[in-house]
Design an enzyme around this catalytic site. Structure first.
Site, PDB file in Angstrom:
ATOM      1  N   LYS A 121      27.691 -80.465  39.302  1.00  0.00           N
ATOM      2  CA  LYS A 121      26.256 -80.662  39.122  1.00  0.00           C
ATOM      3  C   LYS A 121      25.519 -80.719  40.456  1.00  0.00           C
ATOM      4  O   LYS A 121      24.301 -80.932  40.478  1.00  0.00           O
ATOM      5  CB  LYS A 121      26.004 -81.960  38.348  1.00  0.00           C
ATOM      6  CG  LYS A 121      26.390 -81.858  36.872  1.00  0.00           C
ATOM      7  CD  LYS A 121      26.078 -83.182  36.192  1.00  0.00           C
ATOM      8  CE  LYS A 121      26.298 -83.099  34.681  1.00  0.00           C
ATOM      9  NZ  LYS A 121      26.064 -84.422  34.080  1.00  0.00           N
ATOM     10  N   GLU A 122      26.264 -80.606  41.551  1.00  0.00           N
ATOM     11  CA  GLU A 122      25.585 -80.665  42.849  1.00  0.00           C
ATOM     12  C   GLU A 122      25.634 -79.273  43.493  1.00  0.00           C
ATOM     13  O   GLU A 122      24.902 -78.388  43.078  1.00  0.00           O
ATOM     14  CB  GLU A 122      26.196 -81.790  43.698  1.00  0.00           C
ATOM     15  CG  GLU A 122      25.932 -83.145  42.986  1.00  0.00           C
ATOM     16  CD  GLU A 122      26.496 -84.359  43.690  1.00  0.00           C
ATOM     17  OE1 GLU A 122      26.626 -84.326  44.938  1.00  0.00           O
ATOM     18  OE2 GLU A 122      26.818 -85.350  43.015  1.00  0.00           O
TER      19      GLU A 122
END
Lengths: 329, 588
Positions: free
Chosen positions: A140-141
């Protein structure tokens, strides 16, 4: 014959004297204490203002830190969520990663991290070097991987030249070292409170000084202490209040428990540093407190078992605002 | 035996060298181990001091002496670096159970410290809260509002909580229960947060005490000390082993050096021995060469002897014949003289009786007086000539075989050559005409006459033998030709002996002066003739001996002797100047 004899003895001596001695290279990183004579009776310390790092490595780290090509789709750099001019974070409760994905915890500041004892809210990384892989590989980064980074470095002639001039291989190890060294160099000295600690009584406004008194007498300083006013211990979030009513108990949001699995580690987080805290709203691991006042009030309830009066909160906040240092260029 | 010894000593050398290498490698390895062990010791010492620091800093935090956790935190981080999370690879040499036990201890110690830090922080905060409440309670107790007794109980409880001691926990609980049964001294009910903090301190204060006890537990220090002891023992073992290897290295090195010295001495000894043997051999060769030269001389004399006997025999025969003739002639003349004597006596007495005269005539006629008178001088001359020939040969022999002297003496080279030619006459006269062309300018030349004669003889006999061989192969062949020539050159006397024989094959030309080299059948030649010639001319006279030969066109030997008597000895004239007139121009 005599000559031969001497030669053979000399050879033997040379061979047996050739004992490899691997001397570990001493780190050139160093800090110089801010005050000539720090007050040891205080739980806090002024931040060291002067420090020395390898400038080439710092420059490389800076470039890597700001390079979005390190992420999978080339959109997210380290600096996307850690905006140096905004206190080292992005001002969001949770950050936005590759493809608009929303993270789960609040992005901590990258400023003054040299003085922290561990990294991430749950302290799972022992060093800044170890920490680098976390956001880089997190889906998610930056959702990237080291093969991607290595191929990027090999393609970019500027990187090739920088690594060559530094004499280090274009390896994940080097990237971690460069970024961590850059991050260590991000120190914000000369906050009014630091100047006050070093003897400049006038550096702190009256309210802030009163806030500092409250900060100590109420017991905030028990945890927000050391050079960074935090960052050197863990503490349970919600000592006198069960936090699960207002905060997520999802895996990944439980702090140390997510690392150790021990019941007593539920909601135990690294105590965040309060340096530049006025710039790093929103607050807490989940970004649930939007303002400093809200955060201070919550802390009083959760950690001190007190319902702080508004006056006290105001004084404490004015103290917290005196913790903003000189941001790095 | 000697070879066996030599191979034994080279084995010893190889073994010793290998031993030195092995010992050297072991010493290097040992030293590396020792250095590593020293680094490990330093780390263990650091670990031990960190363990002590952590205990001290924990107590300092507990007592409020050091309110900041920074130093405690750094100590635990460093301990973690050294033992906790790393694989502690630097402890790799230590026994694994002990190592992992220590790492386990350190890890749990670090966790306990973290727990202590956070529990102490919150307990301290509750104590702060209670300190404020205590201040209020004391104030109220002094003010006398409500029950003073209750107020003092209240203050007692709070005091015990602020200075919490887990041993007084039950007492405190009783007092708190007592308090809760009543209202607080001012009549207000005890606030919820008051009770919360009391309960919190009771619970977590005890926990902090337990954590401090755990941190001060000497188990970690003992484990480190025990590891250090083991490590110390191991290092001692390393040092002992290293010492043994070092002694071994010194010993085998000494042995190697001794072996090398021994080998060098043996080498020197054998070199001395070789020199000595060489000297002996040279002496033997010199003696053999002298013996061979003598043998060669004797052999040539032997060969010459029959020829010389023949040469002497011919003249001595006709000397004998002539002498026999002369003897009978003298007898006859005696008879005639007696007749003449009788005639003279008769004549003195008177007239000569005719029968006497006729008798004399008859005698003269019988004895052929005229023949006798004519023949006798001739016979005498002939005898004298024969004797002269004999004496010439004898003289030549005498001259040829003159023992000679050690020093060079001025010698009439021409006479010496003549003698040699004469002595060798029988060798060449049936196969060759021998011509001498002597340079009258050549005077006396200093030389060893006897040895020079031998040289000339060897060369002439060789030429004669070569011509004889050639002649034997053909049915009709005129005699060959041998020319002996002398030339007075500037500072040199040249003797050249040429024949028009078959020549010497090119492939053996370079070897003709080698000792024992011969083209003759085994036993026929000693192979010493020309070698001796070379030795005599070059070594003994300081001259040169050259040979020029072309198959089918004869051979020429040129002997040059230094002749300083005439003119200063110059450089040896070019061979071409003598053998090839076309190149003579270059000499000018």
């Amino acid at each position: 014959m005599t000559r031969l004899l001497f030669a053979s003895i000399a050879c033997a001596v040379l061979v047996f004297q050739a004992i490899a001695d691997s001397a570990a290279g001493a780190s050139s990183d160093s800090f110089v204490s801010a005050c000539a004579e720090p007050d040891r009776s205080l739980a806090v310390r002024a931040i060291p203002g002067r420090h020395k790092f390898d400038p080439g490595l710092v420059a490389l780290g800076r470039k890597l830190f700001h390079d979005p090509r390190l992420s999978r789709d080339g959109t997210i750099a380290c600096a996307s969520c850690h905006v140096l001019a905004q206190g080292g974070d992005d001002g969001r409760p949770t950050s936005i990663g590759v493809g608009g994905a929303s993270g789960s915890v609040n992005a901590p500041s990258v400023l003054n991290r040299a003085f922290d004892f561990r990294y991430f809210w749950n302290g799972r990384a022992a060093t800044l070097e170890d920490q680098v892989s976390g956001p880089l590989e997190h889906p998610k980064e930056m959702a990237s991987n080291w093969e991607h980074v290595e191929s990027l470095l090999a393609r970019d002639s500027d990187y090739v030249a920088r690594f060559e001039s530094l004499g280090i291989p274009r390896s994940p190890e080097s990237v971690r070292t460069a970024i961590a060294t850059f991050e260590r160099s991000l120190i914000t000295p000369d906050a009014p409170f630091d100047r006050y600690l070093c003897g400049d009584e006038k550096a702190l406004p009256h309210e802030a000084r009163a806030g500092w008194e409250r900060f100590r007498s109420l017991g905030c300083v028990s945890c927000h202490q050391g050079v960074n006013l935090g960052g050197n211990m863990y503490e349970r979030f919600g000592v006198f209040v069960d936090p699960s009513a207002n905060h997520s108990s999802e895996p990944g949001m439980l702090g140390r428990f997510d690392v150790t699995g021990r019941p007593e580690d539920r909601f135990v987080f690294k105590v965040p540093s309060l340096r530049n805290v006025e710039l790093t709203a929103p607050y807490f691991h989940d970004g649930s407190a939007a303002t400093l006042e809200e955060a201070v009030h919550t802390m009083g309830l959760y950690q001190l078992g007190r319902d702080l009066a508004e006056d006290d909160v105001a004084l404490l906040v004015s103290f917290l605002r005196s913790l903003t240092g000189r941001l790095p260029e | 035996m000697r070879r066996a010894l030599r191979s034994f000593s080279s084995w010893v050398l190889a073994l010793t060298a290998s031993a030195v290498i092995v010992a050297g490698l072991a010493v290097v390895h040992g030293q590396r181990e020792y250095t590593q062990s020293l680094q490990e010791r330093d780390r263990l010492v650091r670990v031990r001091s960190l363990a002590t620091d952590i205990t001290h800093l924990t107590l300092a935090a507990r007592l409020g002496i050091e309110p900041s956790y920074d130093r405690l935190t750094h100590a635990t981080l460093e301990l973690g670096d050294l033992l906790g999370e790393s694989d502690a690879g630097w402890l790799g040499a230590m026994p694994s159970p002990r190592r992992s036990a220590l790492m386990e201890l350190a890890k749990s110690r670090i966790e306990v410290v973290e727990r202590f830090k956070r529990e102490l922080a919150v307990v301290r905060n509750s104590q702060r809260y209670l300190t404020e409440a205590l201040a209020g309670a004391r104030l109220e107790a002094r003010g006398g509002a409500g029950s003073a007794e209750l107020a003092s109980v209240h203050a007692d409880v709070l005091e015990n909580l602020v200075n919490f001691d887990v041993r007084r926990r039950d007492l405190i609980l009783d007092r708190v229960r007592e308090l809760r049964a009543h209202f607080d001294p001012s009549g207000r009910p005890l606030s919820a947060s008051y009770l919360t903090h009391v309960a919190f301190v009771l619970e977590h204060g005890a926990l902090v005490g337990e954590l401090v006890d755990e941190i001060c537990d000497p188990a970690l220090a003992l484990a480190i000390d025990s590891l250090r002891t083991a490590h110390e023992q191991r290092r001692e073992a390393i040092v002992a082993t290293l010492g043994r290897w070092q002694i071994g290295l010194v010993l085998v090195s000494t042995l190697l050096i001794a072996t090398l010295v021994h080998a060098s001495l043996a080498l020197r000894r054998s070199a001395v021995e070789m020199t000595r043997i060489n000297h002996g051999l040279e002496e033997t060769v010199r003696r053999r060469s002298a013996e061979l030269a003598q043998a060669q001389k004797l052999k040539s004399i032997g060969v010459l002897a029959s020829g010389i006997a023949h040469e002497i025999n011919t003249p001595s025969q006709y000397v004998g014949d002539n002498l026999a003739f002369l003897r009978s002639a003298v007898d006859d003349l005696g008879r005639i003289l007696k007749s003449y004597d009788a005639l003279r006596l008769a004549a003195e007495k008177g007239p000569i009786p005719s029968e006497l005269l006729s008798e004399i005539r008859a005698t003269e006629k019988e004895l052929d007086l005229e023949y006798l008178v004519d023949g006798m001088p001739h016979a005498c001359a002939s005898a004298i000539e024969g004797m002269a020939r004999i004496s010439k040969i004898v003289r030549a022999m005498k001259e040829f075989s003159h023992p000679g002297s050690e020093d060079k003496k001025p010698t009439d080279i021409h006479r010496a050559i003549e003698s040699t030619i004469t002595v060798a006459q029988n060798e060449w006269k049936y196969v060759a005409d021998l011509v001498t062309e002597f340079d009258e300018d050549l005077g006396m030349v200093p030389c060893l006459a006897a040895e020079l004669n031998q040289v000339v003889l060897n060369i002439i006999v060789n030429a004669a033998q070569a011509l004889a061989e050639m002649k034997a192969g053909q049915d009709e062949n005129p005699k060959g030709r041998i020319v002996v020539r002398t030339v007075a050159e500037e500072g040199w006397a040249l003797i050249s002996i040429s024949d028009d024989g078959p020549g010497i094959p090119a492939e053996v030309q370079s070897r003709v002066f080698d000792p024992f080299f011969t083209t003759k059948a085994v036993g026929a030649g000693t192979g010493q003739g020309l070698a001796i010639a070379h030795a005599v001319v070059v070594d003994k006279h300081g001259g040169t001996l050259e040979m020029e030969s072309e198959a089918g066109h004869g051979t020429t030997f040129r002997i040059r002797l230094p002749n300083p008597g005439t003119r200063a000895a110059g450089p040896v004239p070019a061979v071409a100047g003598v053998s090839d007139g076309a190149n003579a121009g270059h000499d000018r």
